[in-house]
Design a protein around this motif. Structure first.
Motif, short mmCIF file in Angstrom:
data_model
loop_
_atom_site.label_atom_id
_atom_site.label_comp_id
_atom_site.label_asym_id
_atom_site.label_seq_id
_atom_site.Cartn_x
_atom_site.Cartn_y
_atom_site.Cartn_z
N LEU A 108 0.83 -1.21 0.00
CA LEU A 108 0.00 0.00 0.00
C LEU A 108 0.86 1.26 0.00
N GLY A 110 3.67 1.67 -1.23
CA GLY A 110 4.39 1.87 -2.49
C GLY A 110 3.51 2.27 -3.66
N ILE A 111 2.21 2.12 -3.49
CA ILE A 111 1.29 2.42 -4.61
C ILE A 111 1.22 3.93 -4.83
N PRO A 112 1.45 4.39 -6.06
CA PRO A 112 1.39 5.83 -6.31
C PRO A 112 -0.04 6.35 -6.25
N SER A 113 -0.16 7.65 -5.97
CA SER A 113 -1.49 8.20 -5.72
C SER A 113 -2.41 8.11 -6.93
N ILE A 114 -1.84 8.12 -8.13
CA ILE A 114 -2.71 8.04 -9.30
C ILE A 114 -3.44 6.70 -9.37
N ILE A 115 -2.76 5.63 -8.89
CA ILE A 115 -3.42 4.32 -8.86
C ILE A 115 -4.55 4.33 -7.83
N TYR A 116 -4.31 4.98 -6.70
CA TYR A 116 -5.39 5.14 -5.72
C TYR A 116 -6.56 5.89 -6.34
N LEU A 118 -7.36 6.11 -9.47
CA LEU A 118 -8.01 5.25 -10.47
C LEU A 118 -8.91 4.23 -9.77
N PHE A 119 -8.39 3.66 -8.69
CA PHE A 119 -9.19 2.70 -7.93
C PHE A 119 -10.44 3.38 -7.35
N TYR A 121 -11.97 5.95 -8.37
CA TYR A 121 -12.89 6.26 -9.47
C TYR A 121 -13.69 5.01 -9.86
N LEU A 122 -12.97 3.89 -10.04
CA LEU A 122 -13.65 2.65 -10.47
C LEU A 122 -14.60 2.14 -9.39
N ALA A 207 -3.61 13.91 -7.28
CA ALA A 207 -3.92 12.88 -8.27
C ALA A 207 -5.01 11.92 -7.80
N TYR A 211 -10.30 12.54 -9.73
CA TYR A 211 -11.42 11.80 -10.29
C TYR A 211 -12.23 11.05 -9.24
#
Lengths: 276, 283
Positions: A108, A110-116, A118-119, A121-122, A207, A211
Motif C-alpha cells: 500500500l 508503495g502504490i502511487p497516488s494516481i493508482i489510488y 483510479l481505484f 474512481y472505479l 492525483a 477523479y
C-alpha cells in the motif's frame, strides 16, 4: 607537524560539499521563490467565502481541505491504530497473518497516488454509483495514509518499555486495560507524529482526488457532493492558465501549511525521544 | 464478562489488521478486473508495443508512454542519486552537529512539499531556463528528469543516511587504524558496507519517480510520441491517465485503466525488489 592530505581525500571532500550545496541551494531557491512571488499575490478577495470566476477565491477549497482531512483521518486513525495494536500486542511474531499484513502494508505504501485515484474512481464513482463525491475521495485517502499511521503507531508501541506492561499486569489489570490505560497513552506522541504526517499527505494530494472528489470549487452541501481541496484547486487554476497569480498565492498557503506540519511533527518526535 | 470483552476486542483488532489485506485485494481486483479485459480487446502486443496512441481512430498503443516513464525515471535517478547519496554521506560523515540541526529539517521540508507545488515551481522556473538554453517549449524529458531528480532527493538522502549511520563504528575505526584518512575511510569502507541499504533507497526513489503524476504533467510536454532527444516532450503513463480520464468513454476509458494496470505491474515489481533488497540488508 601537519599531515598532508592525499588528493583523493580532497576530491571526496569537495564532492560531498558540492552535493550538499546543490541540495540546500535547491531547497532555498524553491522556498524563497514561492514566497517571494506568492506573498504579494495574497489578496483579500482570495479569501472570500464564495468562489466566483472573478475572485478565484481559495476559501471554499481551504474549508474543503479541512473537512477532507478530518474525514479521512476519522476512518484511517482507528483502523491504523487498532491494527498496530494487533500487530504489536497480540499477534505472534512470524505468524502468517502478521507476514501478510506487513506485506500488504508495504505494498500500500508503495502504490502511487494516481493508482489510488483510479481505484477510487472505479470503485466509488462507477461501481457504487456515488458520482464524484467527497466521501469517495475521503475513503480513498484513508486507505492511502493507512500504512503511514500503522507504521508509526507500531513503532511507538514497540518503544513503550515492557516493564510498563508488566507493572500493569502485576497490579492485576487485564490486557485490554493495560493497552488502553498504560501502553497507548505513552505512545501518543508517536501516534500523533504519524497522524500529522498523514495530514500533510492528505492536504497535498491531487492525483487521488481529481477523479474521486472532483474539482468543484465550493463547499459541498452533503458528503456525497463534489468538492475540491486546495491542491486540486491549485491544479485547476494552473491548467486553466488564466490564474497564474492566484496559483502563486495558493502555493504559498500550501507551503506554509507544510512548514507548520513539519515543525509540529518534529517537535512531537523530539518529545518522544526525550521521554525514553 | 471481562473475558468476553477481552476476546471481542482482540477480534476487533484482528479485523482492523485485516483491512489492509482487504484494501490491497480490492484495489487489485478493480484495477486488474477493469484493465485486463481492455488489454485483451486491444490485443496485448498492440497495446504494449503499439507506437500510436490515437483514441479518435481507436488505436491504443502505449509503448511511447512506457518508454517515456522509463526515460524520465532513469533521468531522475541519474540526477537525484549522485547528489542525494553524496549529501547523505556529508550528513553522516562530515557534517558538524550544529549545521546538521539546520540541514535536517530542510530536507524533511523538501519531502513534505506537495507535488503540485513542485510542478508549479518546475513550470515557472525550470521550464523558462530550458527555453533559454535549448530553445523550443522548454517542456520535455530533461525538464521532467531534473524536477523528479529534485523530488526524490529527500527519499534518497534519508534512506542512505540512515543506512550509512547504521554501519558499525568499528569498520570506520579499523580503516583509520590502518592509516587511511577520514575521507577515504568513509568513502571506501563505510559507504560500501551500507550498499544494500543504499540500493534500497534507490529502488524507493525509482518507485516514487515512476508513480509521480501532478508534477510531471506540468512540465513533460505530454506528447504521446516516441521522444527522439532529451529535450523532446514525453508523456508518462501517469500523465496519460490524468490527462484523458476526464472525458474518456468506452474503450478509450478502459485503455486508460489498462495503462494503470501496466503502471501497477511496474510498481509491484519495484516493491518486490525493494523488499528483497531490504531483507538481504537485515541479515
Amino acid at each position: 607537524m601537519k599531515k598532508i592530505k592525499s588528493p583523493i581525500s580532497v576530491i571526496i571532500k569537495i564532492m560531498v560539499f558540492l552535493a550538499t550545496l546543490i541540495t540546500v541551494g535547491v531547497i532555498v531557491t524553491l522556498v524563497v521563490y514561492i514566497l517571494a512571488k506568492g506573498i504579494p499575490n495574497l489578496k483579500p478577495e482570495l479569501f472570500e467565502w464564495e468562489y466566483t470566476t472573478e475572485n478565484a477565491s481559495m476559501m471554499p477549497s481551504i474549508i474543503n481541505t479541512l473537512i477532507m482531512t478530518a474525514l479521512a483521518l476519522v476512518m484511517a486513525v482507528p483502523v491504523g491504530v487498532f491494527s498496530a495494536i494487533y500487530m504489536v500486542e497480540y499477534a505472534k511474531r512470524g505468524s502468517k497473518l502478521v507476514k501478510l499484513v506487513s506485506l500488504t502494508t508495504e505494498t500500500l505504501s508503495g502504490i502511487p497516488s494516481i493508482i489510488y485515484g483510479l481505484f477510487g474512481y472505479l470503485f466509488f464513482v462507477i461501481a457504487l454509483g456515488w458520482k464524484l463525491s467527497f466521501m469517495g475521495g475521503a475513503i480513498t485517502l484513508a486507505i492511502m495514509v493507512l500504512p503511514t499511521i500503522m507504521r508509526t503507531t507500531e513503532e511507538a508501541l514497540k518503544a513503550v518499555p515492557d516493564s510498563f506492561r508488566e507493572g500493569s499486569f502485576g497490579l492485576g489489570a487485564g490486557k485490554l486495560r493495560t493497552i488502553f490505560r498504560i501502553v497507548l497513552p505513552s505512545a501518543v506522541p508517536g501516534i500523533l507524529s504519524g497522524v500529522i504526517l498523514s495530514v500533510g499527505r492528505i492536504a497535498g494530494e491531487t492525483a487521488a482526488l481529481l477523479y474521486t472528489a472532483g474539482t468543484q470549487a465550493k463547499v459541498p452541501e452533503s458528503l456525497f457532493d463534489s468538492g475540491s481541496t486546495l491542491s486540486v484547486h491549485m491544479y485547476k487554476l494552473m491548467s486553466e492558465g488564466l490564474y497564474t497569480q492566484q496559483a502563486y498565492a495558493t502555493a504559498v498557503v500550501l507551503l506554509v501549511m507544510v512548514v507548520l506540519i513539519n515543525v509540529l511533527s518534529s517537535k512531537l518526535a523530539k518529545k518522544l525521544q526525550k521521554e525514553y | 464478562m471481562t473475558r468476553a470483552r477481552e476476546k471481542g476486542m482482540q477480534i476487533l483488532f484482528m479485523v482492523a489488521a485485516s483491512i489492509s489485506i482487504l484494501a490491497v485485494a480490492v484495489i487489485c481486483v478493480f484495477i486488474f478486473g477493469n484493465g485486463v479485459p481492455a488489454i485483451k480487446e486491444i490485443g496485448f502486443a498492440d497495446f504494449i508495443l503499439g507506437r500510436v496512441w490515437s483514441p479518435n481512430q481507436n488505436i491504443y498503443g502505449i509503448f511511447p508512454m512506457i518508454v517515456g516513464s522509463i526515460y524520465v525515471t532513469a533521468g531522475a535517478i541519474l540526477i537525484g542519486v549522485p547528489i542525494g547519496l553524496l549529501t547523505a554521506i556529508f550528513l553522516a560523515g562530515f557534517c558538524p552537529a550544529k549545521l546538521y540541526k539546520l540541514l535536517k529539517p530542510e530536507i524533511e521540508l523538501l519531502a513534505g512539499i506537495p507535488s503540485i507545488v513542485y510542478g508549479f515551481f518546475g513550470l515557472m522556473v525550470i521550464v523558462p531556463i530550458m527555453q533559454d538554453v535549448f530553445g523550443g517549449s522548454g517542456k520535455g524529458m530533461l525538464t521532467a528528469s531534473i524536477l523528479l531528480g529534485i523530488m526524490i532527493l529527500p527519499t534518497i538522502i534519508t534512506v542512505c543516511e540512515t543506512n550509512i549511520r547504521s554501519v558499525p563504528e568499528s569498520y570506520y575505526e579499523g580503516a583509520l587504524a590502518l592509516g587511511d584518512t577520514h575521507e577515504r575511510s568513509v568513502m571506501r569502507v563505510v559507504v560500501p558496507a551500507a550498499r544494500s541499504g543504499i540500493l534500497a533507497g534507490v529502488i524507493l526513489g525509482i518507485g516514487r519517480a515512476i508513480g509521480e503524476t501532478m508534477a510531471v504533467i506540468m512540465i513533460a510536454g505530454n506528447q504521446p510520441v516516441m521522444p527522439e532527444s532529451i529535450t523532446d516532450g514525453v508523456r508518462t503513463m501517469t500523465a496519460n491517465i490524468v490527462l484523458e480520464m476526464g472525458y474518456a468513454t468506452d474503450l478509450h476509458r478502459d485503455a486508460l485503466i489498462a495503462t494503470g494496470v501496466v503502471l501497477f505491474v511496474f510498481i509491484l515489481i519495484i516493491n518486490m525488489c525493494f523488499s528483497q533488497v531490504k531483507k538481504k540488508g537485515d541479515c
